[in-house]
Design an enzyme around this catalytic site. Structure first.
Site, PDB file in Angstrom:
ATOM      1  N   GLU A 451       0.833  -1.220   0.000  1.00 23.82           N
ATOM      2  CA  GLU A 451       0.000   0.000   0.000  1.00 23.82           C
ATOM      3  C   GLU A 451       0.856   1.254   0.000  1.00 23.82           C
ATOM      4  O   GLU A 451       0.532   2.257   0.623  1.00 23.82           O
ATOM      5  CB  GLU A 451      -0.979  -0.009   1.176  1.00 23.82           C
ATOM      6  CG  GLU A 451      -2.085  -1.008   0.954  1.00 23.82           C
ATOM      7  CD  GLU A 451      -3.301  -0.831   1.846  1.00 23.82           C
ATOM      8  OE1 GLU A 451      -3.432   0.220   2.484  1.00 23.82           O
ATOM      9  OE2 GLU A 451      -4.115  -1.754   1.860  1.00 23.82           O
TER      10      GLU A 451
HETATM   11  C1  FAD Z   1       1.954  -9.781   0.854  1.00 27.92           C
HETATM   12  C2  FAD Z   1       1.778  -8.894  -0.318  1.00 27.92           C
HETATM   13  C3  FAD Z   1       0.503  -8.521  -0.714  1.00 27.92           C
HETATM   14  C4  FAD Z   1       0.322  -7.718  -1.833  1.00 27.92           C
HETATM   15  N1  FAD Z   1      -0.942  -7.442  -2.281  1.00 27.92           N
HETATM   16  C5  FAD Z   1      -1.095  -6.789  -3.469  1.00 27.92           C
HETATM   17  C6  FAD Z   1      -2.399  -6.623  -4.051  1.00 27.92           C
HETATM   18  O1  FAD Z   1      -3.411  -7.033  -3.497  1.00 27.92           O
HETATM   19  N2  FAD Z   1      -2.493  -5.999  -5.255  1.00 27.92           N
HETATM   20  C7  FAD Z   1      -1.398  -5.511  -5.903  1.00 27.92           C
HETATM   21  O2  FAD Z   1      -1.552  -4.949  -6.974  1.00 27.92           O
HETATM   22  N3  FAD Z   1      -0.155  -5.629  -5.357  1.00 27.92           N
HETATM   23  C8  FAD Z   1       0.021  -6.259  -4.181  1.00 27.92           C
HETATM   24  N4  FAD Z   1       1.275  -6.414  -3.629  1.00 27.92           N
HETATM   25  C9  FAD Z   1       2.418  -5.781  -4.270  1.00 27.92           C
HETATM   26  C10 FAD Z   1       2.991  -4.665  -3.438  1.00 27.92           C
HETATM   27  O3  FAD Z   1       2.192  -3.530  -3.557  1.00 27.92           O
HETATM   28  C11 FAD Z   1       4.407  -4.432  -3.938  1.00 27.92           C
HETATM   29  O4  FAD Z   1       5.231  -5.379  -3.318  1.00 27.92           O
HETATM   30  C12 FAD Z   1       4.866  -3.067  -3.661  1.00 27.92           C
HETATM   31  O5  FAD Z   1       4.169  -2.249  -4.506  1.00 27.92           O
HETATM   32  C13 FAD Z   1       6.350  -2.897  -3.892  1.00 27.92           C
HETATM   33  O6  FAD Z   1       6.666  -3.302  -5.186  1.00 27.92           O
HETATM   34  P1  FAD Z   1       7.918  -4.256  -5.410  1.00 27.92           P
HETATM   35  O7  FAD Z   1       7.851  -5.325  -4.387  1.00 27.92           O
HETATM   36  O8  FAD Z   1       7.980  -4.637  -6.819  1.00 27.92           O
HETATM   37  O9  FAD Z   1       9.143  -3.323  -5.026  1.00 27.92           O
HETATM   38  P2  FAD Z   1       9.938  -2.336  -5.980  1.00 27.92           P
HETATM   39  O10 FAD Z   1       9.042  -1.311  -6.567  1.00 27.92           O
HETATM   40  O11 FAD Z   1      10.810  -3.129  -6.869  1.00 27.92           O
HETATM   41  O12 FAD Z   1      10.845  -1.615  -4.879  1.00 27.92           O
HETATM   42  C14 FAD Z   1      11.908  -2.297  -4.180  1.00 27.92           C
HETATM   43  C15 FAD Z   1      12.426  -1.348  -3.117  1.00 27.92           C
HETATM   44  O13 FAD Z   1      12.897  -0.148  -3.738  1.00 27.92           O
HETATM   45  C16 FAD Z   1      12.187   0.977  -3.226  1.00 27.92           C
HETATM   46  N5  FAD Z   1      11.950   1.906  -4.320  1.00 27.92           N
HETATM   47  C17 FAD Z   1      11.311   1.677  -5.491  1.00 27.92           C
HETATM   48  N6  FAD Z   1      11.290   2.775  -6.249  1.00 27.92           N
HETATM   49  C18 FAD Z   1      11.948   3.732  -5.547  1.00 27.92           C
HETATM   50  C19 FAD Z   1      12.259   5.091  -5.797  1.00 27.92           C
HETATM   51  N7  FAD Z   1      11.886   5.717  -6.916  1.00 27.92           N
HETATM   52  N8  FAD Z   1      12.936   5.779  -4.859  1.00 27.92           N
HETATM   53  C20 FAD Z   1      13.312   5.179  -3.698  1.00 27.92           C
HETATM   54  N9  FAD Z   1      13.043   3.901  -3.410  1.00 27.92           N
HETATM   55  C21 FAD Z   1      12.370   3.184  -4.322  1.00 27.92           C
HETATM   56  C22 FAD Z   1      10.893   0.425  -2.660  1.00 27.92           C
HETATM   57  O14 FAD Z   1      10.379   1.248  -1.636  1.00 27.92           O
HETATM   58  C23 FAD Z   1      11.349  -0.912  -2.121  1.00 27.92           C
HETATM   59  O15 FAD Z   1      11.944  -0.739  -0.862  1.00 27.92           O
HETATM   60  C24 FAD Z   1       1.463  -7.228  -2.526  1.00 27.92           C
HETATM   61  C25 FAD Z   1       2.738  -7.586  -2.101  1.00 27.92           C
HETATM   62  C26 FAD Z   1       2.903  -8.415  -1.028  1.00 27.92           C
HETATM   63  C27 FAD Z   1       4.297  -8.824  -0.647  1.00 27.92           C
END
Ligand code: FAD
Length: 644
Positions: A451
């Site tokens: 979120e």
């Molecule tokens: C248990 C669980 C439930 C979920 N439920 C849903 C759901 O119901 N629907 C859905 O659509 N998604 C869902 N998600 C996805 C969740 O929203 C994503 O994991 C989240 O958006 C982060 O994306 P990512 O894991 O690809 O991280 P990334 O975007 O790859 O980021 C990796 C790290 O880099 C940081 N980062 C990324 N971009 C930047 C930036 N520009 N500047 C600084 N730091 C940055 C992030 O904060 C993070 O720490 C779920 C994930 C989990 C694990």
């Protein structure tokens, strides 16, 4: 609780074509990918000219008039909430075993059925569509109760209600869509929200799931795959974000993202994998694949190309569920810590008498009160005005509560020592109360990631904080505009700042709008009013120092955001404390409140002072350079000596 990342929105300017939303950020030096991502998220931002309390904090305007006195629920609303909470508590206590759910990775169907009978799947759905029509405050109170008991159930209901089908449908659905789907989901048909993909975490521009219109214009054909969709493996109906054909605007193609309501039993929809995590073991989270799924155009939410607007607006209030649930978890931790700190005797005294443990207990109590106060304050604004702009307040609640809840669970584990690390089943097997801190720690970890991760929340809040300045001065820095236009903009900006800037130095201690008669926390509110002006000055100085490059200064921006968030927390705590004391007077229940308020505010002020110092004394640059060296493998030797 579930999750959509708010895309990162860096600040600064370009000339908006008349037929597209204004993008204030200078994209001229960005790569095509960065520009596309930015234009997409900027276009989805809700433009507003009203300044909320939280937005005012960044501009030196400490205006309490919209939030003071601290809003209290009407008796009718409160009673409605109480009646529901009483039933919810009975179901949770008597029918839900959170350890068994964690252990088996399944939520028993009778529990889901019981919750459906209770109306828990239709908390906020208006009664005309079969829901309970609870207020946002009562919904948050329910999330507090759920969060205090079972993370898995909280996630199920929150993913369903806050970002699944109900919330976007309530906000944007047509009458026909509402009539068709709201009664179904209110009765207990589970819903979900699917945005994330393998290559789409925080950056929706990289989205690969796409939908093309059929030649007759009646359907879209959906193809692609979504990752980590909470409730996805159980849902009957979900909201799916997909790219639809790009629109040609003034010769350049602009990406479009559209939100579709998709039924899970339609041909071509397939759950390919159920995902498993460190915690929330019973999350029904899956990989969902779409092969030539025919989605009727009537199932588009809001309009073609408005998908990100749907997602972001849904989250504006949806994001309040998580801090409420965190407050519930934190309350449970406080209960456990209080009991153990009084009961456990070591070195001749209960451990709560040792200063190192007492410090954790006092901080925990103060932070629990703050978390709840911030969340209820933001929720009450939604109750007063369904369309209130609470995106900053909600984001601050989410950021602060999820990070603080993690500290609180961690401190609780520490207070319980070895027992904090032992599983509930093991404790039980050897005759001790099965306190499930190990589970709570695992379940809590995800909160700062989904979120909107903490990093993305800070960028999101920073973007909103800079918005007034961008509106005033972006054109001056925009190298694409003719000089005459830039000069005109410079005159206007100069005139504004000539009047605004000196005010930020006035040693006034007054603030607008406090109508509380109680004096508790007044000194802290005065500090916050001064702090807001100091913050506004510091932000302005940073803009002058860094210009458009300020967007790259993530750590600096993060400090501004953290200062404002702490100021918001102090304000919520003081206003709520004053309101409670006014209503109840000094009784056994409220006697420790003044010291709680003072404690919280004093600690928050120390944190704020640290952030202010960090604006000028930090290792940001050196740290960044070192990180790049690490990433380039120049310090690989540090990794020697490990199993490879
Ligand atoms: C248990 C669980 C439930 C979920 N439920 C849903 C759901 O119901 N629907 C859905 O659509 N998604 C869902 N998600 C996805 C969740 O929203 C994503 O994991 C989240 O958006 C982060 O994306 P990512 O894991 O690809 O991280 P990334 O975007 O790859 O980021 C990796 C790290 O880099 C940081 N980062 C990324 N971009 C930047 C930036 N520009 N500047 C600084 N730091 C940055 C992030 O904060 C993070 O720490 C779920 C994930 C989990 C694990």
């Amino acid at each position: 609780m579930n999750s959509v990342q708010t895309p990162p929105p860096p600040p600064a300017a370009q000339t908006p074509p008349p037929d597209e939303p204004r993008v204030l950020i200078d994209t001229s030096k960005m790569s095509a990918g960065q520009r596309a991502a930015l234009e997409l998220t900027e276009a989805a931002r809700e433009a507003t000219n009203t300044r909320t309390f939280a937005a005012g904090l960044f501009m030196g305007a400490f205006d309490l008039s919209t939030i003071s006195p601290f809003p209290v629920q009407s008796t009718e609303d409160h009673d409605q909430g109480d009646a529901f909470l009483e039933r919810l508590e009975a179901v949770l206590r008597d029918r839900v075993d959170p350890d068994a759910i964690d252990d088996t990775g399944e939520i028993p169907q009778p529990v889901v059925d019981e919750l459906a009978r209770l109306g828990a799947f239709g908390f906020k759905i208006p009664s005309e569509y079969g829901g309970l029509g609870l207020s946002q405050t009562n919904y948050c109170r329910a999330a507090i109760m759920l969060g205090s008991w079972c993370g898995n159930l909280t996630a199920l209901l929150s993913a369903h209600q806050s970002i699944g089908v109900p919330q976007p449908l309530i906000l944007f659905g047509t009458r026909a869509q509402k009539l068709k789907y709201l009664p179904r989901v209110a009765k207990g048909e589970i819903s979900a929200f699917a945005l994330t993909e393998t290559h789409v975490g925080s950056d929706p521009a990289a989205m690969a799931t796409h939908a093309e219109p059929t030649p007759d214009g009646k359907f879209f054909i959906l193809n692609g795959e979504k990752l980590w969709c909470t409730n996805g493996t159980k849902a009957g109906v979900i909201v799916v974000m997909a790219k639809t054909p790009a629109k040609e605007i003034r010769g350049s193609k602009k990406d479009q993202i559209t939100a579709f309501i998709v039924e899970m039993d339609w041909p071509g929809v397939e759950v390919r994998h159920r995902c498993h995590f460190m915690g929330l073991k019973a999350l029904y989270n899956g990989v969902i694949h779409f092969t030539n799924v025919r989605v009727p155009v009537e199932n588009i939410l809001l309009a073609e190309g408005k998908g990100l607007r749907v997602a972001l607006t849904t989250l504006n209030t949806g994001r309040l569920t998580l801090p409420a649930a965190c407050a519930g978890l934190a309350k449970r931790c406080l209960m456990l810590s209080r009991a153990w700190a009084a009961e456990r005797v070591q070195w001749g005294a209960p451990i709560g008498k040792h200063a190192a443990i007492a410090d954790k207990v006092s901080r925990m109590a103060a932070n629990v009160f703050a978390m709840e106060s911030m969340t209820l304050l933001a929720a009450s604004r939604v109750d007063r005005d369904k369309h209130a702009d609470v995106r900053l307040e909600a984001a601050m609640c989410k950021l602060w509560a999820t990070e603080t809840a993690w500290d609180i669970v961690n401190d609780t584990v520490q207070i319980r020592g070895g027992r904090g690390y032992e599983t509930a089943a093991s404790l039980k097997a050897r005759g001790e109360p099965p306190v499930a801190l190990e589970r709570m720690l695992r379940d809590c970890r995800i909160n700062t990631i989904f979120e909107g991760s903490s990093e993305i929340m800070r960028l999101f809040i920073a973007r909103e904080a800079l918005d007034p300045h961008l509106k005033i001065s972006a054109a001056v820095l925009n190298s694409r505009l003719p000089w005459s236009e830039r000069l005109g903009a410079a005159v206007k900006a100069g005139w504004f700042y000539l009047r605004w800037y000196p005010k930020q130095w006035l040693p006034l201690e007054m603030f607008r709008g406090s109508s509380s008669k109680h004096r508790v926390g007044r000194n802290h509110l005065r500090y916050s009013a001064r702090g807001s002006r100091r913050l506004a000055r510091a932000l302005f100085h940073a803009m002058l120092r860094h210009g458009p490059k300020l967007e790259r200064e993530q750590l600096l921006l993060g400090r501004f955001v953290d200062i404002a968030t702490e100021l918001f927390a102090i304000t919520a705590v003081c206003l709520r404390g004053a309101r409670l004391l006014e209503a109840k007077g000094l009784t056994a229940e409220t006697q420790a409140l003044p010291s709680l308020i003072d404690n919280f505010c004093s600690a928050a002020r120390l944190r704020i002072e640290r952030h202010f110092r960090g604006l000028h004394h930090n290792t940001d640059r050196a740290g960044y350079r070192l990180a790049q060296d690490v990433l380039a493998g120049k310090l690989e030797a540090l990794e020697h000596g490990v199993v490879r």
